[in-house]
Write an enzyme that holds these catalytic residues in place. Structure first.
Site, PDB file in Angstrom:
ATOM      1  N   GLY A  47       0.833  -1.212   0.000  1.00 18.61           N
ATOM      2  CA  GLY A  47       0.000   0.000   0.000  1.00 18.61           C
ATOM      3  C   GLY A  47       0.866   1.260   0.000  1.00 18.61           C
ATOM      4  O   GLY A  47       0.556   2.221   0.698  1.00 18.61           O
ATOM      5  N   SER A  49       1.610   3.449  -2.543  1.00 23.50           N
ATOM      6  CA  SER A  49       1.482   4.389  -3.664  1.00 23.50           C
ATOM      7  C   SER A  49       0.885   5.725  -3.252  1.00 23.50           C
ATOM      8  O   SER A  49       0.911   6.677  -4.031  1.00 23.50           O
ATOM      9  CB  SER A  49       0.607   3.777  -4.767  1.00 23.50           C
ATOM     10  OG  SER A  49      -0.687   3.529  -4.253  1.00 23.50           O
ATOM     11  N   SER A  50       0.296   5.792  -2.065  1.00 24.36           N
ATOM     12  CA  SER A  50      -0.289   7.077  -1.657  1.00 24.36           C
ATOM     13  C   SER A  50      -0.356   7.143  -0.136  1.00 24.36           C
ATOM     14  O   SER A  50      -0.008   6.176   0.559  1.00 24.36           O
ATOM     15  CB  SER A  50      -1.684   7.260  -2.272  1.00 24.36           C
ATOM     16  OG  SER A  50      -2.576   6.298  -1.768  1.00 24.36           O
ATOM     17  N   GLY A  51      -0.804   8.279   0.378  1.00 26.36           N
ATOM     18  CA  GLY A  51      -1.050   8.447   1.802  1.00 26.36           C
ATOM     19  C   GLY A  51       0.135   8.050   2.679  1.00 26.36           C
ATOM     20  O   GLY A  51       1.292   8.365   2.372  1.00 26.36           O
ATOM     21  N   GLU A  74      -3.472   0.251  -8.463  1.00 26.30           N
ATOM     22  CA  GLU A  74      -3.646   1.519  -9.159  1.00 26.30           C
ATOM     23  C   GLU A  74      -3.941   1.264 -10.626  1.00 26.30           C
ATOM     24  O   GLU A  74      -3.616   0.206 -11.157  1.00 26.30           O
ATOM     25  CB  GLU A  74      -2.367   2.371  -9.028  1.00 26.30           C
ATOM     26  CG  GLU A  74      -1.956   2.686  -7.590  1.00 26.30           C
ATOM     27  CD  GLU A  74      -2.963   3.579  -6.844  1.00 26.30           C
ATOM     28  OE1 GLU A  74      -3.826   4.185  -7.509  1.00 26.30           O
ATOM     29  OE2 GLU A  74      -2.891   3.656  -5.597  1.00 26.30           O
ATOM     30  N   ASP A 110      -3.533  -6.856  -6.959  1.00 19.10           N
ATOM     31  CA  ASP A 110      -4.299  -7.061  -5.734  1.00 19.10           C
ATOM     32  C   ASP A 110      -3.460  -7.684  -4.609  1.00 19.10           C
ATOM     33  O   ASP A 110      -3.126  -8.867  -4.662  1.00 19.10           O
ATOM     34  CB  ASP A 110      -5.510  -7.950  -6.055  1.00 19.10           C
ATOM     35  CG  ASP A 110      -6.437  -8.069  -4.861  1.00 19.10           C
ATOM     36  OD1 ASP A 110      -6.241  -7.321  -3.877  1.00 19.10           O
ATOM     37  OD2 ASP A 110      -7.357  -8.908  -4.908  1.00 19.10           O
ATOM     38  N   ALA A 139      -5.554   0.680   2.602  1.00 18.34           N
ATOM     39  CA  ALA A 139      -6.912   1.156   2.915  1.00 18.34           C
ATOM     40  C   ALA A 139      -7.747   0.766   1.701  1.00 18.34           C
ATOM     41  O   ALA A 139      -7.492   1.233   0.597  1.00 18.34           O
ATOM     42  CB  ALA A 139      -6.930   2.665   3.114  1.00 18.34           C
ATOM     43  N   TYR A 224      -5.932   4.022  14.015  1.00 19.52           N
ATOM     44  CA  TYR A 224      -6.346   5.360  14.418  1.00 19.52           C
ATOM     45  C   TYR A 224      -7.171   5.229  15.689  1.00 19.52           C
ATOM     46  O   TYR A 224      -8.029   4.348  15.779  1.00 19.52           O
ATOM     47  CB  TYR A 224      -7.159   6.041  13.306  1.00 19.52           C
ATOM     48  CG  TYR A 224      -7.543   7.456  13.676  1.00 19.52           C
ATOM     49  CD1 TYR A 224      -6.572   8.447  13.765  1.00 19.52           C
ATOM     50  CD2 TYR A 224      -8.860   7.794  13.959  1.00 19.52           C
ATOM     51  CE1 TYR A 224      -6.902   9.748  14.138  1.00 19.52           C
ATOM     52  CE2 TYR A 224      -9.206   9.092  14.317  1.00 19.52           C
ATOM     53  CZ  TYR A 224      -8.219  10.067  14.407  1.00 19.52           C
ATOM     54  OH  TYR A 224      -8.541  11.342  14.782  1.00 19.52           O
ATOM     55  N   TYR A 234     -15.832   6.605  14.089  1.00 22.94           N
ATOM     56  CA  TYR A 234     -14.584   5.877  13.868  1.00 22.94           C
ATOM     57  C   TYR A 234     -14.350   4.762  14.901  1.00 22.94           C
ATOM     58  O   TYR A 234     -14.666   3.609  14.647  1.00 22.94           O
ATOM     59  CB  TYR A 234     -13.379   6.844  13.813  1.00 22.94           C
ATOM     60  CG  TYR A 234     -12.226   6.212  13.065  1.00 22.94           C
ATOM     61  CD1 TYR A 234     -11.929   6.558  11.748  1.00 22.94           C
ATOM     62  CD2 TYR A 234     -11.458   5.206  13.654  1.00 22.94           C
ATOM     63  CE1 TYR A 234     -10.905   5.934  11.055  1.00 22.94           C
ATOM     64  CE2 TYR A 234     -10.431   4.575  12.977  1.00 22.94           C
ATOM     65  CZ  TYR A 234     -10.154   4.950  11.682  1.00 22.94           C
ATOM     66  OH  TYR A 234      -9.144   4.318  10.998  1.00 22.94           O
TER      67      TYR A 234
HETATM   68  P1  NAI Z   1      -4.622   5.684   1.008  1.00 21.72           P
HETATM   69  O1  NAI Z   1      -5.939   5.483   0.371  1.00 21.72           O
HETATM   70  O2  NAI Z   1      -3.898   6.958   0.757  1.00 21.72           O
HETATM   71  O3  NAI Z   1      -3.630   4.480   0.594  1.00 21.72           O
HETATM   72  C1  NAI Z   1      -4.062   3.160   0.515  1.00 21.72           C
HETATM   73  C2  NAI Z   1      -3.064   2.292  -0.211  1.00 21.72           C
HETATM   74  O4  NAI Z   1      -3.614   0.974  -0.283  1.00 21.72           O
HETATM   75  C3  NAI Z   1      -2.778   2.727  -1.669  1.00 21.72           C
HETATM   76  O5  NAI Z   1      -1.406   2.542  -1.932  1.00 21.72           O
HETATM   77  C4  NAI Z   1      -3.592   1.723  -2.489  1.00 21.72           C
HETATM   78  O6  NAI Z   1      -3.085   1.471  -3.798  1.00 21.72           O
HETATM   79  C5  NAI Z   1      -3.450   0.480  -1.613  1.00 21.72           C
HETATM   80  N1  NAI Z   1      -4.474  -0.544  -1.880  1.00 21.72           N
HETATM   81  C6  NAI Z   1      -5.814  -0.482  -1.672  1.00 21.72           C
HETATM   82  N2  NAI Z   1      -6.389  -1.660  -2.039  1.00 21.72           N
HETATM   83  C7  NAI Z   1      -5.387  -2.466  -2.473  1.00 21.72           C
HETATM   84  C8  NAI Z   1      -5.325  -3.794  -2.978  1.00 21.72           C
HETATM   85  N3  NAI Z   1      -6.413  -4.557  -3.100  1.00 21.72           N
HETATM   86  N4  NAI Z   1      -4.116  -4.273  -3.362  1.00 21.72           N
HETATM   87  C9  NAI Z   1      -2.990  -3.518  -3.261  1.00 21.72           C
HETATM   88  N5  NAI Z   1      -2.981  -2.275  -2.768  1.00 21.72           N
HETATM   89  C10 NAI Z   1      -4.173  -1.742  -2.377  1.00 21.72           C
HETATM   90  O7  NAI Z   1      -4.861   5.427   2.563  1.00 21.72           O
HETATM   91  P2  NAI Z   1      -4.161   5.917   3.916  1.00 21.72           P
HETATM   92  O8  NAI Z   1      -5.036   6.931   4.550  1.00 21.72           O
HETATM   93  O9  NAI Z   1      -2.732   6.206   3.712  1.00 21.72           O
HETATM   94  O10 NAI Z   1      -4.325   4.610   4.815  1.00 21.72           O
HETATM   95  C11 NAI Z   1      -3.288   3.682   5.064  1.00 21.72           C
HETATM   96  C12 NAI Z   1      -3.454   3.100   6.462  1.00 21.72           C
HETATM   97  O11 NAI Z   1      -3.261   4.146   7.440  1.00 21.72           O
HETATM   98  C13 NAI Z   1      -4.858   2.528   6.724  1.00 21.72           C
HETATM   99  O12 NAI Z   1      -4.742   1.377   7.504  1.00 21.72           O
HETATM  100  C14 NAI Z   1      -5.526   3.637   7.525  1.00 21.72           C
HETATM  101  O13 NAI Z   1      -6.583   3.187   8.329  1.00 21.72           O
HETATM  102  C15 NAI Z   1      -4.342   4.120   8.364  1.00 21.72           C
HETATM  103  N6  NAI Z   1      -4.522   5.431   8.979  1.00 21.72           N
HETATM  104  C16 NAI Z   1      -4.844   6.524   8.216  1.00 21.72           C
HETATM  105  C17 NAI Z   1      -5.051   7.749   8.821  1.00 21.72           C
HETATM  106  C18 NAI Z   1      -5.424   8.952   7.994  1.00 21.72           C
HETATM  107  O14 NAI Z   1      -5.780   9.986   8.581  1.00 21.72           O
HETATM  108  N7  NAI Z   1      -5.352   8.887   6.680  1.00 21.72           N
HETATM  109  C19 NAI Z   1      -4.940   7.917  10.283  1.00 21.72           C
HETATM  110  C20 NAI Z   1      -4.496   6.731  10.970  1.00 21.72           C
HETATM  111  C21 NAI Z   1      -4.333   5.527  10.338  1.00 21.72           C
END
Ligand code: NAI
Length: 397
Positions: A47, A49-51, A74, A110, A139, A224, A234
């Site tokens: 995961g 590629s972003s965030g 992606e 996936d 996510a 979180y 949440y």
């Molecule tokens: P995001 O949406 O920016 O990144 C999600 C990543 O998961 C992306 O790289 C996407 O390509 C990958 N992904 C999704 N489905 C996939 C699949 N089937 N196969 C391969 N890759 C897949 O999300 P974010 O916010 O960075 O979340 C990441 C983690 O951080 C999560 O567990 C989230 O709950 C946690 N988190 C996020 C917070 C926030 O404020 N954004 C706060 C605290 C925890």
């Protein structure tokens, strides 16, 4: 092709590739401005590629000069579709990270599938031998159940009572009332299946069985906790149940890894930031706007990159761990500070559209949201056509 922002229900339906390059470059520059640290040699980010996953990858590639392998889901550009922001983030991370002289690989597909896990294990063996760190930062809205062939969907809902609050319609710049009905049992179970810890555990079991985890390996995932303002949607809701499962699986993995490899499985409770996943959660955009505003006023605001840099430098590989009574790394201590939570709640109370959009914190949330999809960068002329034909030839390596 001229690209202007296209947003539906707080989800971007396009991305600007040149802006995505700026998005990645800015984070790289932020990492380069910080002191380096002793960290892992070889890292797998699931995961990335972003965030938070991308921020982790950049922090480790530039802060600890690690080799990285990333798995993400992606889409490339096709016809009128621009490709997803994460697709371009991968491409431009690869382009810039060549300067590190290290190995950086991308798998697009996936992560939930066993085939992907096996392919990644083979690639680790071939490229690095073993990995020292596995970051699990997925996510997802859905996960296939391989036994039934069914696509299981997660839902972000309260449990027990309906949640009433407000959210931001980003495209229309409006504050909207919002009511979310409580989840039923199936929705709770499904969310735990998609966003809980079982896939993380499957990754670690597979990698260990394949013999590609180093002695002393570490693995980490992000939870979180949050405060009162977000609790009903949440932590006490469906996603909170999934996070409880993630934390529970971490505990089990930790006990196992300690015995087998002297390793550790960690959970970091991370702060709320603007990502593709977080703006989608009802009420979160209002909370994050008020939180950013409060944290900025107190001089404690952190970007996603800054937050993850501190995680790896000070906590995972440093000696400044803040651990709570259930063993989680409390990287979110600045967000959870009593004064910050108090002021954020006060700001949220009786908030009006005019007041909300007048906050610097809201302007920062909007800017972050546009930027993570390649828009709102001053250096880019958005009236100029983008040469998608040439860009479409770029593929992640
Ligand atoms: P995001 O949406 O920016 O990144 C999600 C990543 O998961 C992306 O790289 C996407 O390509 C990958 N992904 C999704 N489905 C996939 C699949 N089937 N196969 C391969 N890759 C897949 O999300 P974010 O916010 O960075 O979340 C990441 C983690 O951080 C999560 O567990 C989230 O709950 C946690 N988190 C996020 C917070 C926030 O404020 N954004 C706060 C605290 C925890």
């Amino acid at each position: 092709m001229i690209l202007k922002p296209s947003i539906r229900s707080n989800v971007f339906t396009n991305a600007h590739p040149l802006g995505s390059e700026s998005f990645v470059k800015n984070q790289i520059e932020e990492a380069q401005a910080q002191p380096s640290f002793e960290g892992p040699r070889n890292v797998l980010v699931v995961g990335g590629s972003s965030g938070y996953g991308l921020a982790s990858r950049i922090a480790l590639a530039y802060g600890a000069f690690a080799n990285t392998l990333n798995v993400s889901y992606e889409s490339p550009p096709k016809g009128k579709r621009t490709g997803t922001a994460g697709w371009w983030n991968n491409i431009f991370f690869q382009k810039h990270a060549k300067e590190t002289g290290n190995v950086h690989k991308d798998f697009v597909g996936d992560a939930f599938s066993q085939t992907m896990k096996k392919q990644v294990a083979d690639s680790i063996r071939e490229n690095f031998g073993k990995v020292d760190l596995v970051v699990y930062s997925i996510a997802a809205g859905a996960r296939p159940n391989p036994k039934t062939g069914e696509l299981v969907r997660s839902s972000i809902k309260p449990i027990g009572n309906k949640a009433m609050g407000k959210t931001i319609d980003i495209a229309k710049r409006q504050l909207k009332d919002l009511t979310v009905e409580p989840a039923d049992d199936a929705e709770i179970q499904n969310t735990v299946y998609v966003m809980g810890g079982s896939d993380w555990q499957d990754w670690m079991d597979t990698l260990e069985a394949e013999g590609v985890l180093s002695e002393g390996v570490k693995t980490i995932s992000y939870t979180y906790v949050g405060g009162e303002s977000t609790s009903h949607i949440y932590r006490s809701g469906t996603i909170g149940k999934a996070k409880e499962d993630l934390e529970d699986k971490a505990q089990k993995m930790h006990e196992k890894l300690q015995i087998s490899l002297g390793g550790e499985a960690l959970i970091s409770s991370s702060k709320a930031v603007v990502t593709k996943a977080s703006v989608f959660i009802p009420q979160m955009p209002v909370y994050v706007s008020c939180l950013f505003d409060t944290m900025m006023r107190h001089g404690v605001h952190e970007t996603a990159l800054g937050h993850k840099y501190r995680l790896f430098k000070d906590m995972v590989y440093g000696n400044k761990r803040i651990v709570d009574d259930v063993g989680r790394l409390r990287l979110d201590h600045k967000e959870m500070d009593f004064a910050i939570q108090n002021e954020t709640s006060r700001l949220m109370k009786n908030i009006t559209e005019e007041k909300l959009f007048g906050l610097e914190g809201t302007q920062m949330v909007l800017r972050d949201f546009y930027r993570m999809n390649g828009f709102a960068f001053e250096e880019i002329d958005y009236d100029k056509p983008v040469d998608m034909e040439t860009l479409s030839k770029l593929k992640p390596e």
